[in-house]
Design an enzyme around this catalytic site. Structure first.
Site, PDB file in Angstrom:
ATOM      1  N   GLU A  77      38.138 120.407  50.176  1.00 36.35           N
ATOM      2  CA  GLU A  77      38.010 120.577  48.730  1.00 36.35           C
ATOM      3  C   GLU A  77      37.058 119.532  48.154  1.00 36.35           C
ATOM      4  O   GLU A  77      37.233 118.342  48.407  1.00 36.35           O
ATOM      5  CB  GLU A  77      39.391 120.441  48.077  1.00 36.35           C
ATOM      6  CG  GLU A  77      40.351 121.538  48.513  1.00 36.35           C
ATOM      7  CD  GLU A  77      41.821 121.152  48.345  1.00 36.35           C
ATOM      8  OE1 GLU A  77      42.108 120.184  47.635  1.00 36.35           O
ATOM      9  OE2 GLU A  77      42.671 121.836  48.947  1.00 36.35           O
ATOM     10  N   HIS A  89      51.076 111.589  45.276  1.00 37.74           N
ATOM     11  CA  HIS A  89      49.709 111.220  45.679  1.00 37.74           C
ATOM     12  C   HIS A  89      49.652 109.822  46.284  1.00 37.74           C
ATOM     13  O   HIS A  89      48.605 109.202  46.282  1.00 37.74           O
ATOM     14  CB  HIS A  89      48.758 111.285  44.477  1.00 37.74           C
ATOM     15  CG  HIS A  89      48.489 112.673  43.979  1.00 37.74           C
ATOM     16  ND1 HIS A  89      49.417 113.383  43.263  1.00 37.74           N
ATOM     17  CD2 HIS A  89      47.417 113.488  44.111  1.00 37.74           C
ATOM     18  CE1 HIS A  89      48.926 114.570  42.959  1.00 37.74           C
ATOM     19  NE2 HIS A  89      47.715 114.663  43.457  1.00 37.74           N
ATOM     20  N   ASP A  96      49.693 113.521  50.938  1.00 38.71           N
ATOM     21  CA  ASP A  96      50.848 114.286  50.450  1.00 38.71           C
ATOM     22  C   ASP A  96      50.638 115.788  50.646  1.00 38.71           C
ATOM     23  O   ASP A  96      51.573 116.554  50.788  1.00 38.71           O
ATOM     24  CB  ASP A  96      51.054 113.982  48.973  1.00 38.71           C
ATOM     25  CG  ASP A  96      50.949 112.492  48.687  1.00 38.71           C
ATOM     26  OD1 ASP A  96      51.989 111.879  48.456  1.00 38.71           O
ATOM     27  OD2 ASP A  96      49.818 111.956  48.738  1.00 38.71           O
ATOM     28  N   PHE A  97      49.371 116.211  50.661  1.00 37.28           N
ATOM     29  CA  PHE A  97      49.077 117.645  50.751  1.00 37.28           C
ATOM     30  C   PHE A  97      49.234 118.198  52.164  1.00 37.28           C
ATOM     31  O   PHE A  97      49.132 119.404  52.365  1.00 37.28           O
ATOM     32  CB  PHE A  97      47.659 117.941  50.228  1.00 37.28           C
ATOM     33  CG  PHE A  97      47.384 117.478  48.824  1.00 37.28           C
ATOM     34  CD1 PHE A  97      48.420 117.033  48.013  1.00 37.28           C
ATOM     35  CD2 PHE A  97      46.108 117.481  48.321  1.00 37.28           C
ATOM     36  CE1 PHE A  97      48.176 116.577  46.715  1.00 37.28           C
ATOM     37  CE2 PHE A  97      45.848 117.043  47.026  1.00 37.28           C
ATOM     38  CZ  PHE A  97      46.879 116.587  46.224  1.00 37.28           C
ATOM     39  N   ILE A  98      49.467 117.329  53.133  1.00 37.13           N
ATOM     40  CA  ILE A  98      49.745 117.881  54.470  1.00 37.13           C
ATOM     41  C   ILE A  98      50.988 118.760  54.419  1.00 37.13           C
ATOM     42  O   ILE A  98      51.125 119.692  55.203  1.00 37.13           O
ATOM     43  CB  ILE A  98      49.927 116.800  55.566  1.00 37.13           C
ATOM     44  CG1 ILE A  98      51.167 115.953  55.301  1.00 37.13           C
ATOM     45  CG2 ILE A  98      48.672 115.960  55.749  1.00 37.13           C
ATOM     46  CD1 ILE A  98      51.582 115.089  56.479  1.00 37.13           C
ATOM     47  N   GLU A 128      45.246 124.486  51.207  1.00 39.20           N
ATOM     48  CA  GLU A 128      45.423 123.586  52.354  1.00 39.20           C
ATOM     49  C   GLU A 128      45.780 124.306  53.653  1.00 39.20           C
ATOM     50  O   GLU A 128      45.329 123.921  54.735  1.00 39.20           O
ATOM     51  CB  GLU A 128      46.475 122.520  52.033  1.00 39.20           C
ATOM     52  CG  GLU A 128      45.948 121.367  51.179  1.00 39.20           C
ATOM     53  CD  GLU A 128      45.827 121.721  49.703  1.00 39.20           C
ATOM     54  OE1 GLU A 128      46.325 122.793  49.314  1.00 39.20           O
ATOM     55  OE2 GLU A 128      45.221 120.930  48.942  1.00 39.20           O
ATOM     56  N   PHE A 178      44.610 114.451  49.723  1.00 39.97           N
ATOM     57  CA  PHE A 178      45.663 113.432  49.743  1.00 39.97           C
ATOM     58  C   PHE A 178      46.639 113.741  50.877  1.00 39.97           C
ATOM     59  O   PHE A 178      46.928 114.893  51.156  1.00 39.97           O
ATOM     60  CB  PHE A 178      46.440 113.424  48.418  1.00 39.97           C
ATOM     61  CG  PHE A 178      45.677 112.823  47.267  1.00 39.97           C
ATOM     62  CD1 PHE A 178      45.833 111.477  46.935  1.00 39.97           C
ATOM     63  CD2 PHE A 178      44.804 113.599  46.526  1.00 39.97           C
ATOM     64  CE1 PHE A 178      45.130 110.932  45.871  1.00 39.97           C
ATOM     65  CE2 PHE A 178      44.100 113.052  45.454  1.00 39.97           C
ATOM     66  CZ  PHE A 178      44.259 111.708  45.124  1.00 39.97           C
TER      67      PHE A 178
END
Lengths: 342, 333, 334
Positions: free
Chosen positions: B32, B132, B88-90, B63, B86
């Site tokens: 992104e 985040h 956290d987005f995993i 994602e 970030f």
């Protein structure tokens, strides 16, 4: 003439507008949501315009139920077994006839109108196109269609004034183990194909011959072949026979929407009303653009054109007459049979 | 002179990617905002201008599909770098990371390799709040098939990132957001730091501090302070968390007899537990004190700087932890 | 597009191979000779066969939990498939994947997948790589109606269209997501209605008619190969057996009459009748094909039976790929 009710019948073909043509050409996809919207507008407009009842064909997409959900009024979905095929339309048209429906709105393609004509040959019909390359049905919004259907069904506008008898190709098939009668509302094509497959006729090289009762250069599809050589309008008598093959004119034809191809014309023959034409031998018959029936090498297909198709209702004329008769005025909201204007 | 050239942690990442893309046409990046914008932290700056839109691909905010793009492209022969903005987005892409990327090779009986690198930015300290700021490396280290890398400085960043790209397995490169501006001498040529090999960041004799990413730097500050008190800390930076260089840690523990493990992630279920456990399994008899774990409290990362500064461990917390472990007197029998 | 005689026999053979493999797997499962779950493809043969019959060997496909049919249709080897189902060392996955992960990357078959919807993003990646290399390869994502309710499908469909990738989304709409009828889990009837939302064409074909599927697949694949971008084919089909296992009748969630109705339109038998009617095949020829392929199945079962199980030392093998650049031993102390 006495009427017990002003019934509008609605048929929506759940399968129309989604076939292989969307892949091979820029043809339009018509989603269920779009169809539901059209039907819903038609139902509301029908009640608004004096229908006492709306009868709907059930379908396995539940389009009828979804379109009528929450609308106040006498709405009935026909109680009939569903096959999920074109036979549902044929059955529903037949049941509409028995129920004394005053006007039928059919959403679909040429094939859908053809099935209505099979189930009810004299159906007073408003045919709404939900596809792209349709010749018989037209692009009409549900609101106008519903209003016109109700005016006709109630007798407020007389069917004999706004309804006009369309043509059809009357077909007789004699084969080894079967003898069948069938019809097409636009064209009957003889295809060199062994399979029904994805139904739509899209390979120009497989088209052997076409018998068309409507042949217009303003259309796409099989009827546009004849339409570009020997146009025959919807309201002219007779039709045209075209045999494809080398030796004659070469014509550019949009066999599918937005997709042009060169077709070689071996023979063009105008057909008068009732004039019979016979072809023998192995072929695949395509009715109104869709491969449907294989014929063996022992088979013979005989066809002619007559003006015995469905009674097509002129929506615009109906609404103009209604307007002239002040039927949209608040005071004319409750139209009774005493209120005939024509 | 080139030896003296300094790069930031973020620039070191960028140079690693750039040099690998020059060296191998199969390497591409997708993520992104990484194209013209250069990534939300600027770590991909200039790469699209240099390599074109077909090799530095702006993706939708998707994602699962971003990681899926990496899985599908790597299993069919390319060497993707896919970026999740970030860490956290995993969690949004966990199926593709855990059930697909990590397992395809094994489930296919070895008949596949997935040379892909997932890059992301972890860690707190920016008042970015609970979605985040997380340090979720323990989640990833628990998955057989993945490699997990968390560099603590610009030099390590470049060498480790090159190794990630060259590695024939799915690797996760976790950039620490607070280290992006850290500057240090970084060689201009491409070099590799082997995955699975830790680094003795500071040799010492009295206590071992195992710390990675930003905490390694906090440990260095603490060690300098402790040296004034006569406590010589040995700081081990594992660099790679999966595979973990347990030998290096255990050898150090045997030497110093005391170990403090530090991470920014919450203590419970964090990697410190695994490290402490391996030490007690392999060096129990050498220990003068139980292994100390320093980590964040078991709460989401708070937003307000007033809270966050007390949430994330730092040099002061480490100082306190080391002093405490040094006070334990063990009489050997 | 007229389908050549050779192609007709090719499509027929793919379907019969699937049917025979699946029926054999069903019998073995019934006899408790297969460990784990078994999702049979019987009834849906026309879809995998019609689509894979339009692909080249180096095109890629991703599959589903109901994946045997896709591998067979892509040219999968019976012996290695049967051995994998039995958990043997000679299986496609050396006994580490089983039915739900069966794969052959050399045939471009990127795995059956135990996670519903997970194959589509992977197919997007394969399609990306195919365009990146510029060798004209195409990727096909097979998926069921149920998986179009999962985010991964939507992300994949959108990304494929945004990047204009050479991919075909091939939906097997068998009307049930596991044990729940479609109408209870989505407000639409045709999966193809979703296609327009991503900006790709979508078409419905009769999934019980291999020619209908093949015609659409040829067009969609060619479109993708020529740079025309993604498309979606929805094949209306039906699985004869339960979501998993071998029960087909007496199931609480679907009426037996429904099963019977679909079976009347069996994709293999109706196609054989048409081939015979067209004079392309004879009943004897068709019987011969079945007999020959039956023999292959027997050979495969024998091969699998005779094969050894993997040894426990194989547990830690192939967790990681050895990397030429890394001199560390992979894996951690356990």
């Amino acid at each position: 003439m006495t009427r017990t009710a002003s019934i509008v019948g609605i048929i929506v073909n759940p399968n129309a507008g989604k076939d292989i043509r969307r892949l091979v050409t820029p043809a339009t996809h018509t989603s269920d949501v779009t169809k539901v919207g059209i039907v819903r507008r038609a139902i509301v407009a029908a009640f608004e315009s004096g229908a006492s009842k709306v009868l709907l064909m059930p379908d396995n997409h539940r389009l009828a139920e979804r379109a009528s959900d929450g609308i106040k009024g006498d709405i009935e979905v026909l109680d009939m077994p569903l096959s999920g095929s074109r036979f549902d339309t044929i059955t529903a048209a037949h049941l509409f006839c028995q129920a004394q429906v005053g006007a039928v709105i059919a959403l679909g393609g040429d094939g859908t109108s053809r099935d209505v004509a099979i189930g009810w040959p004299d159906a007073p019909l408003i045919a709404i196109s939900t596809g792209t390359n349709n010749v018989f049905p037209s692009a009409i919004d549900g609101t106008s269609a519903g209003a016109a259907a109700a005016f006709v069904a109630s007798g407020a506008v007389c069917l004999s004034v706004v309804g006009r008898r369309s043509k059809k190709v009357v077909i007789k098939i004699d084969d080894r183990d079967k003898s069948l009668d069938d019809l097409a509302l636009v064209d009957l094509a003889f295809i060199n194909s062994m399979f029904v497959g994805a139904r739509a006729v899209r390979d120009p090289h497989t088209v052997h011959a076409v018998i068309a009762c409507v042949a217009t250069p303003a259309s796409t599809g099989l009827s546009s072949i004849a339409g570009r050589i020997h146009p025959v309008g919807r309201w002219e008598t007779g039709g045209v026979f075209v045999r494809l093959g080398a030796g004659g004119r070469k014509v550019r034809v949009p066999l599918a929407p937005g997709s042009f191809t060169t077709m070689e014309i071996a023979e063009v023959r105008p057909l008068g009303e009732g004039e019979k034409i016979s072809l023998s031998g192995k072929t695949m018959l395509a009715f109104d653009g869709e491969r449907d029936l294989p014929v063996s090498e022992f088979g013979t297909v005989t066809a002619h054109i007559e003006t015995t198709g469905p009674l097509l209702i002129d929506v615009e004329r109906t609404l103009v007459l209604a307007a002239q008769a002040l039927m949209f005025d608040e005071t004319a909201r409750h139209i009774s049979e005493e209120n005939h204007v024509y | 002179m080139s030896d003296e050239r300094k790069l930031s942690y973020g620039q070191a990442f960028n140079e690693a990617v750039s040099q690998m893309m020059e060296a191998d046409p199969d390497v591409f990046c997708a993520g992104e905002d990484i194209g013209a914008f250069g990534g939300v932290f600027g770590t991909f700056l200039g790469l699209q201008a240099k390599f074109g839109e077909h090799r530095v691909v702006d993706t939708p905010i998707s994602e699962q599909a971003i990681v899926g793009l990496g899985v599908g492209a790597s299993v069919t022969g390319l060497r993707p770098i896919v970026d999740l903005m970030f860490m956290d987005f995993i969690c949004v892409a966990l199926d593709q990371i855990v059930n697909q990327a990590a397992k395809l090779k094994y489930m296919f009986g070895g008949e596949a390799s997935l040379p892909m690198t997932i890059t992301t930015a972890g860690g707190g300290g920016l008042s970015a709040a609970a979605q985040h700021s997380q340090s979720l490396e323990a989640l990833l280290c628990h998955i057989p098939g993945l490699k997990v890398v968390m560099p603590s400085n610009p030099y390590d960043m470049k060498g480790l990132m090159i190794s990630c790209i060259k590695d024939n397995n799915p690797t996760v490169m976790i950039k620490h957001k607070r280290l992006l501006g850290m500057s240090a001498v970084v060689p201009t040529e491409a070099y590799e730091i082997p995955l699975g090999k830790g680094n003795i960041l500071r040799p010492g004799t009295d206590v071992t501090i195992v710390a990675y990413a930003r905490m390694a730097n906090e440990a260095l500050i603490a060690a300098a302070e402790l040296a004034k008190e006569g406590i010589e800390c040995e700081i081990i930076d594992p660099r790679t968390l999966q595979p973990l260089d347990a030998d290096l840690i255990v050898d150090s523990a045997k030497k110093t007899n005391r170990v403090v493990v530090v991470h920014e992630a919450v203590r419970f279920g964090g990697l410190g537990g695994e490290i402490a456990s391996q030490i007690q399994e392999l060096a129990f008899d050498y220990l003068d004190a139980p292994v100390t774990r320093i980590g964040a409290p078991f709460s989401p990362v708070p937003f307000s700087p007033a809270l966050e500064q007390h949430y994330i461990p730092d040099a002061k917390t480490i100082l306190a932890g080391v002093r405490e472990i040094m006070q334990r007197n063990v009489i050997r029998g | 597009m007229e389908i050549s005689t050779t192609k007709q026999f090719d499509l027929h053979r793919r379907m019969v191979r699937i049917r025979l493999f699946e029926e054999a797997a069903g019998r073995l499962a019934e006899a408790n000779r297969l460990p784990g779950f078994l999702h049979l493809y019987v009834g849906e043969e026309a879809v995998a066969s019609g689509v894979c019959g339009a692909l080249n060997d180096d095109d890629h496909i991703t599959s589903t939990h109901r994946g045997h049919g896709h591998l067979v249709a892509k040219g999968g080897d019976f012996n290695r498939m049967m051995a994998e189902l039995m958990g043997k060392a000679t299986g496609y996955c050396k006994g580490k994947g089983g039915s739900m992960h069966i794969s052959d990357t050399s045939l471009g078959m990127l795995g059956a997948n135990g996670i519903v919807g997970a194959g589509s993003p992977i197919a997007v990646g394969a399609a990306f790589a195919n365009r990146y290399r510029g060798r004209g390869q195409v990727a096909v994502a097979f998926f069921g109606d149920g998986s179009t309710n999962i985010g991964a499908f939507h992300e994949a469909a959108n990304m494929a269209c945004a990047l204009h990738l050479p991919i075909v989304f091939a939906c097997e709409n068998n009307e049930y997501g596991e044990f729940t009828p479609r109408h209870k889990t989505m407000a639409i009837t045709d999966i193809v209605d979703r296609a327009a939302g991503y900006g790709m064409p979508g078409v419905i074909v009769d999934g019980m008619d291999v020619i209908a599927v093949h015609e659409a697949a040829v067009e969609a694949v060619e479109r993708a190969r020529q740079g025309g971008g993604p498309s979606l084919i929805e094949a209306k089909t039906y699985r004869y057996y339960n979501h998993h296992g071998i029960q087909n009748l007496g199931l609480k969630y679907r009426p037996d009459e429904e099963v019977a109705t679909w079976k009347q339109r069996d994709p293999i038998f109706t196609f054989e009748d048409r081939m015979i009617e067209n004079g392309v095949a004879t009943r004897e020829k068709v019987d011969e094909i079945w007999a020959e392929l039956r023999q292959d199945i027997e050979t495969a079962i024998q091969f699998a039976d005779d094969s050894p199980y993997p040894t426990p030392d194989q547990i830690m093998v192939d967790v990681y790929t050895k990397s030429s650049t890394s001199n560390t031993t992979v894996g951690t102390k356990s």
